[in-house]
Design an enzyme around this catalytic site. Structure first.
Site, PDB file in Angstrom:
ATOM      1  N   ASP A   1     -18.540  36.608  50.124  1.00 10.36           N
ATOM      2  CA  ASP A   1     -18.888  36.462  51.545  1.00 10.36           C
ATOM      3  C   ASP A   1     -18.411  35.096  52.010  1.00 10.36           C
ATOM      4  OD1 ASP A   1     -20.853  34.532  50.812  1.00 10.36           O
ATOM      5  OD2 ASP A   1     -22.310  36.130  50.468  1.00 10.36           O
TER       6      ASP A   1
ATOM      7  N   GLY B   1     -55.603  32.297  28.382  1.00  7.47           N
ATOM      8  CA  GLY B   1     -54.178  32.486  28.656  1.00  7.47           C
ATOM      9  C   GLY B   1     -53.533  31.326  29.379  1.00  7.47           C
ATOM     10  N   GLU B   2     -54.325  30.347  29.820  1.00  7.31           N
ATOM     11  CA  GLU B   2     -53.725  29.223  30.557  1.00  7.31           C
ATOM     12  C   GLU B   2     -52.822  28.396  29.654  1.00  7.31           C
ATOM     13  OE1 GLU B   2     -57.030  28.517  34.088  1.00  7.31           O
ATOM     14  OE2 GLU B   2     -56.840  27.005  32.500  1.00  7.31           O
TER      15      GLU B   2
ATOM     16  N   ARG C   1     -34.095  31.230  47.303  1.00  8.35           N
ATOM     17  CA  ARG C   1     -33.531  32.176  48.271  1.00  8.35           C
ATOM     18  C   ARG C   1     -34.581  32.643  49.283  1.00  8.35           C
ATOM     19  NH1 ARG C   1     -30.408  36.581  44.834  1.00  8.35           N
ATOM     20  NH2 ARG C   1     -32.119  36.227  43.383  1.00  8.35           N
ATOM     21  N   GLN C   2     -35.861  32.313  49.016  1.00  5.81           N
ATOM     22  CA  GLN C   2     -36.920  32.642  49.992  1.00  5.81           C
ATOM     23  C   GLN C   2     -37.100  31.426  50.901  1.00  5.81           C
ATOM     24  OE1 GLN C   2     -40.519  34.508  48.568  1.00  5.81           O
ATOM     25  NE2 GLN C   2     -39.495  35.305  46.756  1.00  5.81           N
TER      26      GLN C   2
ATOM     27  N   LYS D   1     -19.364  40.637  53.682  1.00  2.00           N
ATOM     28  CA  LYS D   1     -20.420  41.363  52.959  1.00  2.00           C
ATOM     29  C   LYS D   1     -21.568  41.722  53.894  1.00  2.00           C
ATOM     30  CE  LYS D   1     -23.628  39.465  49.903  1.00  2.00           C
ATOM     31  NZ  LYS D   1     -24.002  38.808  48.636  1.00  2.00           N
TER      32      LYS D   1
HETATM   33  C1  R5P Z   1     -26.325  35.841  48.322  1.00  4.98           C
HETATM   34  O1  R5P Z   1     -25.910  35.500  49.431  1.00  4.98           O
HETATM   35  C2  R5P Z   1     -25.865  35.165  47.065  1.00  4.98           C
HETATM   36  O2  R5P Z   1     -24.824  34.263  47.338  1.00  4.98           O
HETATM   37  C3  R5P Z   1     -25.414  36.169  46.025  1.00  4.98           C
HETATM   38  O3  R5P Z   1     -24.284  36.866  46.542  1.00  4.98           O
HETATM   39  C4  R5P Z   1     -26.491  37.124  45.716  1.00  4.98           C
HETATM   40  O4  R5P Z   1     -27.650  36.440  45.370  1.00  4.98           O
HETATM   41  C5  R5P Z   1     -26.076  38.027  44.567  1.00  4.98           C
HETATM   42  O5  R5P Z   1     -27.085  38.959  44.351  1.00  4.98           O
HETATM   43  P1  R5P Z   1     -26.772  40.325  43.615  1.00  4.98           P
HETATM   44  O6  R5P Z   1     -26.108  40.012  42.308  1.00  4.98           O
HETATM   45  O7  R5P Z   1     -28.130  40.945  43.428  1.00  4.98           O
HETATM   46  O8  R5P Z   1     -25.904  41.145  44.512  1.00  4.98           O
END
Ligand code: R5P
Length: 283
Positions: free
Chosen positions: A160, A34-35, A89-90, A184
């Site tokens: 936000d 599978g590699e 995002r992590q 938000k």
């Molecule tokens: C978070 O701060 C990002 O700017 C987006 O608002 C977020 O990733 C959107 O995620 P979702 O569509 O799951 O609400």
């Protein structure tokens, strides 16, 4: 030569046209276990520009292989364009024992690249995880292009405070309109609460602008709030249209007029290409 990751083919082709550089063919194979084996049998250039959104763990691995393959094929300069940086995002360890995944993937990508460019990262600080530091490309202005010409007294809203600059950039590129933002609060991965802004929206067209639409929870909540306030039409725009799970259904049920994203992630909502903006960083 331009080399495409399998998740960024349309963008890589558009970039090749912009830069008038050839696209290198990429071959794919799998071993019995599978590699993956991604290779560039026809690569023949001094500079490789690899365009690869790392939308999955497999896409990350494919990128590492492509970086290594072009170097093996004689590239003297390897430029990696991450239209969408997965795991971006992590960017913190949110709990004890967790990794900083953005840093981990940045380190791995850095080992095979002389330059890394990424389009509108969620947090600019993730660029510092690369060595050398990754360059940021702001392609948000491209989001004005698919919007209708006849927006009625438009308001550009970010869900936000963190995304207000994106809303401003889209408004400036569109040429008219007010800019504001919601407050938000995120309660979970799929639950968000949006508090309305003060700007008057009644009978006006609203464009809600964010960097990413993932599950669509943020945008659908924003649309619901706007609906209660008598808006005319609501459009949603984002740089990265991840649109996972039932995001389309959520936005559609919420009453969105149209969803516009770019081709940093290839989806039906990818209405505009970031290629012209990316090209200016590579000429
Ligand atoms: C978070 O701060 C990002 O700017 C987006 O608002 C977020 O990733 C959107 O995620 P979702 O569509 O799951 O609400």
């Amino acid at each position: 030569m331009i080399v495409t990751g399998s998740a960024s083919q349309a963008l890589a082709a558009a970039l090749a046209r912009e830069l008038e550089e050839p696209l290198a063919p990429v071959s794919y194979d799998r071993f019995p276990d599978g590699e993956l084996l991604a290779a560039v049998p026809g690569f023949d250039a001094d500079r490789a520009v690899i365009v690869a959104s790392t939308v999955s763990s497999e896409a990350h691995l494919e990128l590492l292989q492509l970086q290594d393959a072009v170097r093996e094929a004689g590239a003297e300069e390897v430029v990696t364009v991450l239209p969408y940086m997965g795991y971006g995002r992590q960017d913190k360890a949110f709990d004890r024992g967790q990794p900083i995944s953005a840093r981990a993937v940045a380190r791995a990508i850095s080992t095979g690249a002389d330059r890394v460019l990424t389009v509108n990262p969620h947090e600019a600080a993730v660029c510092d995880f690369f060595e050398p530091v990754a360059e940021t490309i702001d392609a948000a202005g491209r989001l004005a292009e698919p919007l209708p010409d006849d927006l009625a007294e438009p308001v550009f809203l970010s869900p936000d405070a963190g995304a207000i600059e994106l809303a401003e950039t889209v408004r400036d590129a569109y040429g008219e309109g007010d800019v504001d933002y919601f407050e938000k609060v995120r309660h979970s991965g799929t639950e968000v609460e949006i508090t309305p802004s003060d700007v008057a929206v009644e009978e006006r067209d609203v464009v809600v602008v964010d960097d990413i639409i993932a599950t669509g929870s943020t945008m659908s909540e924003a649309i619901a709030v706007l609906g209660e306030r008598g808006v005319s039409r609501v459009f949603v725009s984002c740089v990265h249209p991840l649109l996972v799970r039932d995001a389309y259904a959520k936005l559609s049920s919420a009453g969105v007029e149209a969803i516009y994203g770019t081709d940093t992630i290839e989806r039906p909502a990818s209405a505009v290409s970031v290629a012209p903006t990316v090209a200016t960083h590579l000429e």
